[in-house]
Design an enzyme around this catalytic site. Structure first.
Site, PDB file in Angstrom:
ATOM      1  N   SER A 186      39.611  48.296  35.123  1.00 33.33           N
ATOM      2  CA  SER A 186      38.170  48.474  35.569  1.00 33.33           C
ATOM      3  C   SER A 186      38.155  48.603  37.073  1.00 33.33           C
ATOM      4  O   SER A 186      36.993  49.415  37.503  1.00 33.33           O
ATOM      5  CB  SER A 186      37.007  47.949  34.959  1.00 33.33           C
ATOM      6  OG  SER A 186      37.342  46.488  35.454  1.00 33.33           O
ATOM      7  N   LYS A 196      34.289  44.515  44.660  1.00 33.49           N
ATOM      8  CA  LYS A 196      33.973  44.913  43.127  1.00 33.49           C
ATOM      9  C   LYS A 196      32.408  44.790  42.901  1.00 33.49           C
ATOM     10  O   LYS A 196      31.880  43.686  43.162  1.00 33.49           O
ATOM     11  CB  LYS A 196      34.842  44.355  42.351  1.00 33.49           C
ATOM     12  CG  LYS A 196      34.980  45.114  40.796  1.00 33.49           C
ATOM     13  CD  LYS A 196      35.943  44.664  39.782  1.00 33.49           C
ATOM     14  CE  LYS A 196      35.688  45.406  38.393  1.00 33.49           C
ATOM     15  NZ  LYS A 196      36.979  44.730  37.448  1.00 33.49           N
ATOM     16  N   SER A 208      42.539  44.523  34.147  1.00 33.81           N
ATOM     17  CA  SER A 208      41.646  45.270  35.146  1.00 33.81           C
ATOM     18  C   SER A 208      42.048  45.175  36.471  1.00 33.81           C
ATOM     19  O   SER A 208      41.726  45.721  37.429  1.00 33.81           O
ATOM     20  CB  SER A 208      40.223  45.072  35.170  1.00 33.81           C
ATOM     21  OG  SER A 208      39.873  45.812  33.911  1.00 33.81           O
TER      22      SER A 208
HETATM   23  N1  GLN Z   1      40.814  47.937  29.856  1.00 36.68           N
HETATM   24  C1  GLN Z   1      40.250  46.907  29.497  1.00 36.68           C
HETATM   25  C2  GLN Z   1      39.272  46.975  28.737  1.00 36.68           C
HETATM   26  O1  GLN Z   1      38.681  48.126  28.570  1.00 36.68           O
HETATM   27  C3  GLN Z   1      40.649  45.710  30.174  1.00 36.68           C
HETATM   28  C4  GLN Z   1      39.297  45.652  31.180  1.00 36.68           C
HETATM   29  C5  GLN Z   1      39.287  44.541  32.200  1.00 36.68           C
HETATM   30  O2  GLN Z   1      40.174  43.732  32.459  1.00 36.68           O
HETATM   31  N2  GLN Z   1      37.851  44.324  32.591  1.00 36.68           N
HETATM   32  O3  GLN Z   1      38.725  46.150  28.309  1.00 36.68           O
END
Ligand code: GLN
Length: 494
Positions: A160, A80, A184
């Site tokens: 994400s 990532k 995410s």
């Molecule tokens: N979708 C969540 C957010 O937008 C979680 C993102 C994540 O876990 N990095 O914050």
């Protein structure tokens, strides 16, 4: 060598390299080819074929010389693009970090290289890991390899870690790293029919990971199955003096202790997760999971997590608050982008760089975070959210006096179409409703594929465990995996 090697997962590749069925170089070559042929998915921000080949050659040389091989020897992975990788651009999918080449390696990625893995490339993500669909990336959204039966509409791969989920499910990589601040790893895993685990907060060092919300951020593996996740997590985790919140605990042999026998275990079913608006097919998959764990010998008990409905609002105060502070460092002075208008002063440079460098979702979070931390509103929002966070942790502590693990859906729906929610931040945030509570409590949580819906799209079940009990989570995941018999794969169209 046949391209069938790309159908293999972490364990099969590692074992095949170790017993001489194929070389690490052959593996790296076929995955490099799959990555190169999948540009249409936009899963990678940069590809690093030579990194994978060099790591493979080292493993092949070690094997030829009879030297011991690491737990991931010969396994090429996707990274990532939130992990700093020495000499390889690291952007967090943001314009503000475009061109940033770190001088150092993150602890987690270094641990993976030490175990014999190599890197196929840096995976696309939501900008600064803020998002649930991958549409906030500066480098364009990732497209899920999955499609609804009978439709060509482009679907979100989740976020994400959407580059990670796409790359694993499309067989571009056998496994990938993810990070999970509020879902995410788990939500994109559920959307793409793969397995992903967020360990207990502190298991994986945050050193060298671009910070989003430091009290929530955790790295974890995303792979084809539970065993592969257990192997990879074993390599990623471990105490790191460079991270003040790193857990100073030995890393158990999770992969070696996998056991799908659930006799004597109690599985808690949180009644507050039966929310209005949850897709009936998701509720049905939850019932299937309950039946499978019973079949594995577990006792199922009803539990209550009474503050569940406050988790999402608390998360969307705490995470932006921490983000607004963490992202203050991107000012045009030290990293990446610098906008210095003609005749401008320092303040103008900060403003121009940040206005140009951050995407809209990142700006929204910085503004929310700055607001909830401001003198007049700190008590009303930030302090209140911290109190709610404590209550949510206590909910889990109470529940775990009655059960050993908790079973719930990972997401309220299957994957949605790209563009479906991008104009409605609240609808997007609702995706995280089942994922965020375990994040706030710092608990290990995993998503395992459990079937497909009527449109042929994958669904995931979430298992949440006690702090430090990754083994219990993985074991329950294995029990579900063995009974779900999930074999669906996206049909290749790219
Ligand atoms: N979708 C969540 C957010 O937008 C979680 C993102 C994540 O876990 N990095 O914050």
């Amino acid at each position: 060598m046949s391209s069938d090697l790309t159908q293999l997962g972490v364990k099969a590749i590692r074992d095949g390299v170790a017993d001489g069925s194929f070389t690490a170089r052959e593996v790296a070559e076929v995955f490099n080819a799959n990555v190169a042929a999948a540009a249409a998915l936009n899963a990678f921000i940069v590809t690093t074929p030579d990194h994978a080949l060099d790591a493979a050659d080292r493993v092949d040389a070690d094997r030829a010389a009879g030297r011991p091989l690491g737990s991931l020897a010969g396994v090429p992975i996707g990274m990532k693009d939130l992990f700093a990788t020495k000499g390889v651009q690291t952007t967090a999918a943001s314009h503000i970090l475009e061109g940033f080449i770190p001088e150092y390696e993150s602890t987690v990625s270094q641990n993976l290289w030490n175990a014999g893995a190599g890197m196929l490339g840096k995976l696309n993500l939501d900008q600064f890991a803020m998002g649930s669909s991958n549409e906030t990336s500066y480098f364009g959204n990732v497209i899920s390899p999955w499609r609804k039966t009978g439709s060509n509409a482009a679907l979100a791969p989740g976020g994400s870690s959407g580059g990670s989920s796409t790359a694993v499910s499309a067989r571009l990589v056998p496994a990938a790293t993810g990070t999970d601040t509020g879902g995410s790893i788990r939500q994109p895993a559920a959307f793409t029919g793969i397995t992903g685990i967020k360990p207990t907060y502190g298991r994986c060092s945050r050193w060298g990971i671009v910070a989003f919300a430091s009290s929530l951020d955790q790295a974890g593996p995303m792979a084809r199955d539970v065993t592969d996740c257990a192997i990879m997590l074993g390599a990623m985790a471990g105490f790191d003096p460079k991270d003040a919140t790193s857990l100073d605990l030995p890393v158990p042999d999770w992969a070696g202790s996998l056991n799908a026998d659930m006799r004597g275990k109690k599985v808690g079913i949180p009644r507050e997760y039966r929310m209005d608006g949850t897709d009936p097919e998701i509720l049905k998959s939850w019932d299937d999971g309950i039946a499978w764990l019973k079949d594995a010998g577990a006792e199922v008990v009803d539990i209550s997590l009474p503050h569940t409905k406050y988790a999402l609002p608390a998360y969307y105060i705490i995470a932006p608050a921490e983000a607004s502070s963490n992202l203050a460092r991107y000012d045009g002075v030290r990293y990446g982008l610098r906008d210095l208008p003609e005749g401008a002063g320092l303040q103008d440079m900060y403003a121009a760089t940040r206005a140009d460098g951050f995407g809209d979702e990142v700006k929204r979070r910085v503004i929310i975070g700055t607001y909830v931390l401001s003198a007049g509103f700190y008590d009303a929002y930030y302090n209140q959210a911290q109190r709610v966070r404590t209550l949510i942790s206590q909910d889990f502590e109470n529940a775990f006096t009655e059960c050993d693990i908790i079973l719930a859906p990972t997401t309220p729906t299957a994957a949605f179409a790209l563009g479906d929610k991008s104009d409605d931040p609240l609808a997007m945030y609702l995706n995280d409703v089942f994922a965020v509570p375990a994040s706030l409590a710092g608990l290990p949580a995993m998503s395992v594929p459990c079937g497909v819906n009527k449109d042929g799209l994958p669904l995931g079940l979430q298992i949440v465990g006690k702090a430090f009990d990754e083994q219990g989570v993985l074991n329950a995941g294995l029990a579900i995996e063995g009974r779900a018999g999930f074999i669906a794969k996206p049909e290749k169209w790219w």
